[in-house]
Design a protein around this motif. Structure first.
Motif, PDB file in Angstrom:
ATOM      1  N   LEU A 155      -8.934   2.909   3.160  1.00 21.90           N
ATOM      2  CA  LEU A 155      -9.097   4.332   3.425  1.00 21.90           C
ATOM      3  C   LEU A 155     -10.492   4.584   4.009  1.00 21.90           C
ATOM      4  CD1 LEU A 155      -7.396   6.962   2.909  1.00 21.90           C
ATOM      5  CD2 LEU A 155      -8.882   7.350   0.953  1.00 21.90           C
ATOM      6  N   THR A 185      -1.779   7.132   8.090  1.00 20.37           N
ATOM      7  CA  THR A 185      -1.709   8.200   7.090  1.00 20.37           C
ATOM      8  C   THR A 185      -3.001   8.994   7.108  1.00 20.37           C
ATOM      9  OG1 THR A 185      -0.368   6.752   5.697  1.00 20.37           O
ATOM     10  CG2 THR A 185      -1.324   8.694   4.645  1.00 20.37           C
ATOM     11  N   SER A 238      -5.903   6.164   6.733  1.00 20.22           N
ATOM     12  CA  SER A 238      -5.561   4.767   6.452  1.00 20.22           C
ATOM     13  C   SER A 238      -4.561   4.345   7.511  1.00 20.22           C
ATOM     14  CB  SER A 238      -4.941   4.658   5.052  1.00 20.22           C
ATOM     15  OG  SER A 238      -4.250   3.424   4.910  1.00 20.22           O
ATOM     16  N   LEU A 264      -5.220  12.079   5.142  1.00 25.16           N
ATOM     17  CA  LEU A 264      -5.353  12.932   3.952  1.00 25.16           C
ATOM     18  C   LEU A 264      -6.221  14.137   4.283  1.00 25.16           C
ATOM     19  CD1 LEU A 264      -5.874  10.183   1.224  1.00 25.16           C
ATOM     20  CD2 LEU A 264      -3.746  11.198   2.062  1.00 25.16           C
ATOM     21  N   ILE A 273      -0.209  16.161   3.480  1.00 25.61           N
ATOM     22  CA  ILE A 273      -0.302  14.755   3.876  1.00 25.61           C
ATOM     23  C   ILE A 273       0.310  14.624   5.266  1.00 25.61           C
ATOM     24  CG2 ILE A 273       1.857  14.134   2.685  1.00 25.61           C
ATOM     25  CD1 ILE A 273       0.572  11.365   2.131  1.00 25.61           C
ATOM     26  N   PHE A 313       1.088   5.671  -0.226  1.00 26.17           N
ATOM     27  CA  PHE A 313       0.550   7.021  -0.362  1.00 26.17           C
ATOM     28  C   PHE A 313       1.678   7.946  -0.818  1.00 26.17           C
ATOM     29  CE2 PHE A 313      -2.520   5.175   2.500  1.00 26.17           C
ATOM     30  CZ  PHE A 313      -3.716   5.752   2.095  1.00 26.17           C
ATOM     31  N   GLY A 314       1.328   8.926  -1.627  1.00 25.79           N
ATOM     32  CA  GLY A 314       2.343   9.882  -2.060  1.00 25.79           C
ATOM     33  C   GLY A 314       1.680  11.206  -2.350  1.00 25.79           C
ATOM     34  N   MET A 315       2.475  12.253  -2.394  1.00 28.47           N
ATOM     35  CA  MET A 315       1.933  13.577  -2.674  1.00 28.47           C
ATOM     36  C   MET A 315       2.969  14.376  -3.469  1.00 28.47           C
ATOM     37  SD  MET A 315      -0.974  15.035  -1.991  1.00 28.47           S
ATOM     38  CE  MET A 315      -1.688  14.303  -0.513  1.00 28.47           C
ATOM     39  N   SER A 316       2.459  15.137  -4.421  1.00 29.66           N
ATOM     40  CA  SER A 316       3.332  16.053  -5.161  1.00 29.66           C
ATOM     41  C   SER A 316       3.050  17.477  -4.715  1.00 29.66           C
ATOM     42  CB  SER A 316       3.072  15.936  -6.662  1.00 29.66           C
ATOM     43  OG  SER A 316       3.716  17.003  -7.319  1.00 29.66           O
ATOM     44  N   HIS A 317       4.110  18.244  -4.508  1.00 29.00           N
ATOM     45  CA  HIS A 317       3.942  19.640  -4.122  1.00 29.00           C
ATOM     46  C   HIS A 317       4.429  20.597  -5.194  1.00 29.00           C
ATOM     47  CE1 HIS A 317       3.835  17.403  -0.229  1.00 29.00           C
ATOM     48  NE2 HIS A 317       2.783  18.154  -0.095  1.00 29.00           N
ATOM     49  N   ASN A 353      -3.150  19.463  -0.669  1.00 30.96           N
ATOM     50  CA  ASN A 353      -2.059  18.513  -0.885  1.00 30.96           C
ATOM     51  C   ASN A 353      -1.190  18.325   0.366  1.00 30.96           C
ATOM     52  OD1 ASN A 353      -0.654  20.869  -0.924  1.00 30.96           O
ATOM     53  ND2 ASN A 353       0.383  20.514  -2.871  1.00 30.96           N
ATOM     54  N   GLN A 398      -5.153   5.920  -3.917  1.00 32.00           N
ATOM     55  CA  GLN A 398      -5.152   6.375  -2.520  1.00 32.00           C
ATOM     56  C   GLN A 398      -4.874   5.245  -1.541  1.00 32.00           C
ATOM     57  OE1 GLN A 398      -8.838   8.843  -2.186  1.00 32.00           O
ATOM     58  NE2 GLN A 398      -7.257  10.375  -1.762  1.00 32.00           N
ATOM     59  N   GLY A 399      -3.781   4.549  -1.786  1.00 27.06           N
ATOM     60  CA  GLY A 399      -3.312   3.579  -0.810  1.00 27.06           C
ATOM     61  C   GLY A 399      -3.972   2.218  -0.881  1.00 27.06           C
ATOM     62  N   HIS A 424       1.443  11.852   8.476  1.00 24.57           N
ATOM     63  CA  HIS A 424       1.786  10.450   8.720  1.00 24.57           C
ATOM     64  C   HIS A 424       2.330  10.320  10.130  1.00 24.57           C
ATOM     65  CE1 HIS A 424       4.083   6.649   8.427  1.00 24.57           C
ATOM     66  NE2 HIS A 424       3.167   6.318   7.560  1.00 24.57           N
ATOM     67  N   GLY A 440      -5.677  -1.388   6.070  1.00 22.23           N
ATOM     68  CA  GLY A 440      -5.334  -0.076   5.566  1.00 22.23           C
ATOM     69  C   GLY A 440      -6.365   0.566   4.674  1.00 22.23           C
ATOM     70  N   HIS A 472       9.630   5.328   4.323  1.00 24.60           N
ATOM     71  CA  HIS A 472       9.284   6.740   4.168  1.00 24.60           C
ATOM     72  C   HIS A 472      10.385   7.394   3.347  1.00 24.60           C
ATOM     73  CE1 HIS A 472       9.157  10.958   6.270  1.00 24.60           C
ATOM     74  NE2 HIS A 472       8.680  11.011   5.061  1.00 24.60           N
ATOM     75  N   TYR A 523       4.898   7.265   1.432  1.00 23.71           N
ATOM     76  CA  TYR A 523       4.900   6.290   2.523  1.00 23.71           C
ATOM     77  C   TYR A 523       4.441   4.958   1.953  1.00 23.71           C
ATOM     78  CZ  TYR A 523       5.054  10.475   5.410  1.00 23.71           C
ATOM     79  OH  TYR A 523       5.417  11.665   5.979  1.00 23.71           O
ATOM     80  N   TYR A 565       2.891  21.463   3.632  1.00 25.74           N
ATOM     81  CA  TYR A 565       2.957  20.340   2.703  1.00 25.74           C
ATOM     82  C   TYR A 565       2.834  18.978   3.390  1.00 25.74           C
ATOM     83  CZ  TYR A 565       4.581  23.545  -0.979  1.00 25.74           C
ATOM     84  OH  TYR A 565       4.683  24.532  -1.917  1.00 25.74           O
ATOM     85  N   PHE A 618      -2.162   0.955   9.169  1.00 24.36           N
ATOM     86  CA  PHE A 618      -1.689  -0.423   9.260  1.00 24.36           C
ATOM     87  C   PHE A 618      -1.106  -0.639  10.654  1.00 24.36           C
ATOM     88  CE2 PHE A 618      -1.666   0.159   4.708  1.00 24.36           C
ATOM     89  CZ  PHE A 618      -2.076  -1.077   4.225  1.00 24.36           C
ATOM     90  N   SER A 625       0.874  -1.176   0.000  1.00 25.13           N
ATOM     91  CA  SER A 625       0.000   0.000   0.000  1.00 25.13           C
ATOM     92  C   SER A 625       0.904   1.217   0.000  1.00 25.13           C
ATOM     93  CB  SER A 625      -0.877   0.007   1.255  1.00 25.13           C
ATOM     94  OG  SER A 625      -1.435   1.291   1.457  1.00 25.13           O
TER      95      SER A 625
END
Lengths: 339, 339, 339, 339
Positions: free
Chosen positions: D334, D207, D189, D209, D215, C191-195, D213, C331-332, D217, D332, C219, C205, D147, D191, C189
């Motif tokens: 969501l 995690t 989410s 959301l 995130i 999760f990621g984010m773009s800034h 944008n 989304q994971g 954790h 996990g 991470h 993650y 961020y 685990f 699973s």
């Protein structure tokens, strides 16, 4: 077994720790606390309403129920208070350094000896798991010959009113050295500087020489922006880093050193090679050292044995501090120590 | 603008860094490298096939194309090589310390002066972002009066064959102090110990006194289990911790200190209070210092100006090292420094 | 024994390390380097004038003297370049990750297998002393059952143009896990984010599940103010902290854990007790891992053996990265991994 | 002004801290303590002989002198005890998390509202100088857009009997996030894994959301060989590292980030550049947070205002914990959070 009744003189910085630990050790109980400052006595009562308080320490000496006196007052008062306590037939636990002069320390030792009373100096570090482990390593010859002992004990610290920084901080290192090193220093050189008009030296560098090629050095300061409590002990076979601020790995044993090489010499070659090995941080006993120290005080009272940190030990430290002061006044002149 | 042609003598530990940086600085190029050891010359050729190599440094002095000589050889050879280079009309960049004696340094300074040649000593730390920032802070009076300068420079290091540990390591601290402190030391005391039969001192403690209440102290060692490169500079208003091993926050400026208080004194009260404030770690220039140093060498050659780390600077450091050696041989006796 | 002639494609960030190490390993020599950017080729020539350079990598494939090709280009180009190299009969060492898709990786594996050529992926960390020591500890059952594998690999890093942060950084952790752990993950699973508008994910993650109660988590980030490279591996008997930024104690083995207790339960009591023991930081081999990796590449070429980091290993990592990308887009959502 | 009389339920791990601080705050005094375990009550009496003790907490509810009840018992008992206290007309300070379910939290909030009583949850970190400083920085827009929020809170910790590791440790991070972040999470989410037969999850990754944008954790564990308490908060303009184990520089503010560049793209070039600046560690208020929290509790009782950490705040945290538990049971998945 009977409870040992304790009187505590001085409830400033260290006194509360003494009272708390005497309260926790099963065989002791604090019956009275004295301090010049009534507001400190109010604090005693708030926490321990059953303890008697007084601004007159004389009452403690005269109290027949009290078996032993613990002294946590400024250094200049140690001698008078300890002597009065001994003369009143009380065992004595006195804060470090034991007295302001070696003559005073000798007199206390004699008085305690004559009266068969326990005289113990509160060199708390000796009872830490870290220092006990270091002594064990050295006694077991794990380091082989010891090359140097280097201690840095600095922070932005309380400027003491009646003593300079070596009497406040280097005293710890001298007590530890006396406990862990196999030999005694023979000479001392010391530099110090005061940065407060009319104040005592607040930064100092102390070098100790021995009969061997062991060299010891202590850097103490009340005027450092960061707190450092780090001792390096270098031996022929192993080296120790003792960092008292590490939360769990206070003692690190490095299997490192140098070895002489027989390589044909040349322009750039060195005569020695490194030896690099593992590092071990042994699990240490984390019992509060003051608790163990008080247990030891009790044992000595009951068995009539000399404490590990007895008057002689306190005297040894004061002699070096006196010589260091003498050296400091003569800009680092090397002062021989009497054996 | 014409390229400055460089000859490098010595390709052991430091020489490769010199060659690499002279190759990268646009206005310089290395035309020849000499070393006693043919295997080092093989390494030169593997990396820089166009550079001429020789085991005879005389060829570099005689080479009319060479404008300047960089010397990276053991200390004992610095004087002869630098003098020969100057007499051959070459500018000179010589590794630290400049020479093995102050008399030699004076002779080189005179020779360079007479011949209008640049004589620069390779005190690399002076060109780091960290040391330049520290000087800036001190010059701008951000620390106000300076109380102490304390440096620890220890690790399990290469035992040098021709010099002791102060000539190898304390030389850095002395050069930095000369650059950043507003005054010069007036006396030195030094203790050292050798733990190798017949070897030079491998651990040493050096104390420097000034005309004010500034005190400086340097601890150097080749025999420590951990590497430490940490300087504390305490001032009236601010204090600096310079830790050269920190990857990105090498210089930390603490807005901390002490203030005198007028509280009515009493039994436990201290005369001074702490002042605690923010800590700032300024962004530092991370250009390789040797690159900047070589650019400065080039500038000095072109403009005929004295370098920041000129012969005089090198001499100042060697004078203190000589006095420290003298003190070490007399167990820390305080040695006055000539102004 | 004959020298193996190498062609290197790509002289950006990693290429210079490849060329330097191929130059130092005795049995290999670099005969040609190609790069799209002429200015990079200029750098090659400045350091290694005897190496042929070209902007057209086709020349390397066609050069009959070249035995093996090392590829250090963006991920999107790996497949085409490696396939062309294999088809030209060259052994291949390709940067991580091996390809941009698992289908591509499978095709390369097949091609190499058919042609009896070595296909090796440059998972450099596998060749470090630290990772080899960790594998040794796990293989020797020193940790007993493994409970978790947790890695943090973050800093203010270079934003890659053709891949997101997991393809750039998590790839290292996945390769290490594949090498040291006794079992393979069964589901992922992520999760990621773009800034950055339109950019790839710069923080991520990633959670990996196994058939046992082992859990792994990674991470990674290009947007952290501090650099962290720290892996925790928790086992039933021991736990490891692997900190790649520690200068000398990268691997610390803690003799710590928990034990079930049979104390009668009560209101506050816990079911488990700590077990605290020593910490050991073993001495590690500090040979540059890329040097060892290239030696291993040479061995595999000579013996026709599969490398430790072979195509299959590269494929395993890419499969997880693909699944992680798929999970990230949903989304994971937990994605099963094919065995 | 009248003293507020306090009853404390539970004298296990946290209760002694509550009693000590209630004793030190001038406007409060502890009149009674209850605990199931008689030996804990013995400890109360040893330190505070004037406090009444009982194994029956009902006596506290019925005591008309008691104005407020502080609850420091296992989570499963919070609801019943707090409800009984409110119904007896007492203000309530309850340990974190406020209750074991969100339904229970809602009922307590309603009960307190109807009776005009203060209901406060003991999210102690909110009252630390570090967290207050972080909130100030974020509120003042010093970070600009946020961020990510990343927290690691691990050590070899006490395995709780009635809750898993997220209810024990992540609760702190969720409370801090709720206090310092400008927006609320919309989905979670999680685990987790248990390594004790039949035990609660002892390691977990959570995690969160948001609508933006951002995130977040959280990594929590009772089974780590080292203690880590470190939060990274990344913003557009600045980034924060909050390390709760640092003795004096807990909050470091990095003037670092990335900037988009307009450089013509090419094969290797990245789209973004770093921005590197100073790091500042601001001086923080070091008042014990529990002391400030109790002062705030007193203020709220006197002014009838809602506390910063009121029931609503406690509910918000419990809702996320419930959703995290739900997610953990579905590997996990969501889970959306209700606004």
């Amino acid at each position: 077994m009977e409870t040992i009744n304790i009187g505590v003189i001085g409830y400033g910085y260290w006194g509360p720790n003494l009272v708390r630990n005497f309260a926790e050790v099963p065989e002791t109980q604090v019956v009275a606390v004295s301090d010049f400052q009534p507001e400190y006595l109010t604090k005693v009562l708030a926490r321990y309403p059953s303890i008697q308080v007084t601004t007159n320490c004389q009452e403690l000496f005269e109290n027949p129920k009290i078996d032993a006196i613990a002294i946590a007052t400024p250094v200049s008062t140690h001698f008078d208070l300890a002597l009065a306590a001994l003369r009143a037939g009380k065992h004595v636990l006195v804060s470090k350094p034991i007295t302001a002069t070696s003559a005073q320390a000798r007199q206390l030792i004699e008085e305690a000896y004559r009266r068969q009373l326990v005289l113990m100096v509160d060199h708390t570090f000796i009872y830490t798991g870290a220092v006990r482990k270091i002594r064990e390593l050295i006694v077991n010859q794990e380091l082989a010959n010891i090359y140097y002992y280097d201690s840095v004990r600095i922070n932005l610290g309380l400027f003491q009113q009646d003593v300079n920084v070596i009497w406040d901080l280097a005293v710890h290192d001298l007590a530890i050295m006396d406990y862990v090193l196999p030999s005694k220093p023979v000479a001392v050189s010391c530099f110090g500087m005061s940065h407060i008009p009319g104040g005592h030296e607040n930064i100092s560098y102390l070098t100790l020489l021995f009969d061997t090629n062991l060299i010891a050095h202590i850097h103490v300061s009340w005027l450092a922006p960061v707190k450092i409590r780090r001792t390096l002990i270098g031996g022929e076979m192993k080296m120790i880093v003792y960092d008292d601020l590490e939360p769990s790995e206070k003692v690190k044993i490095y299997d490192k050193g140098i070895t002489l090489t027989n390589n044909p010499e040349n322009f750039y070659k060195m005569m020695v090679d490194y030896r690099l090995g593992d590092m071990l941080a042994p699990q240490l006993d984390i019992t509060e050292p003051l608790y163990l120290e008080i247990q030891h005080f009790v044992d000595c009272i009951k068995t009539n044995n000399l404490p590990i940190t007895d008057g002689q030990n306190g005297l040894q430290v004061v002699q070096i501090l006196e010589a260091a002061n003498q050296s400091m006044q003569q800009q680092g002149k090397l002062i021989k120590l009497k054996p």
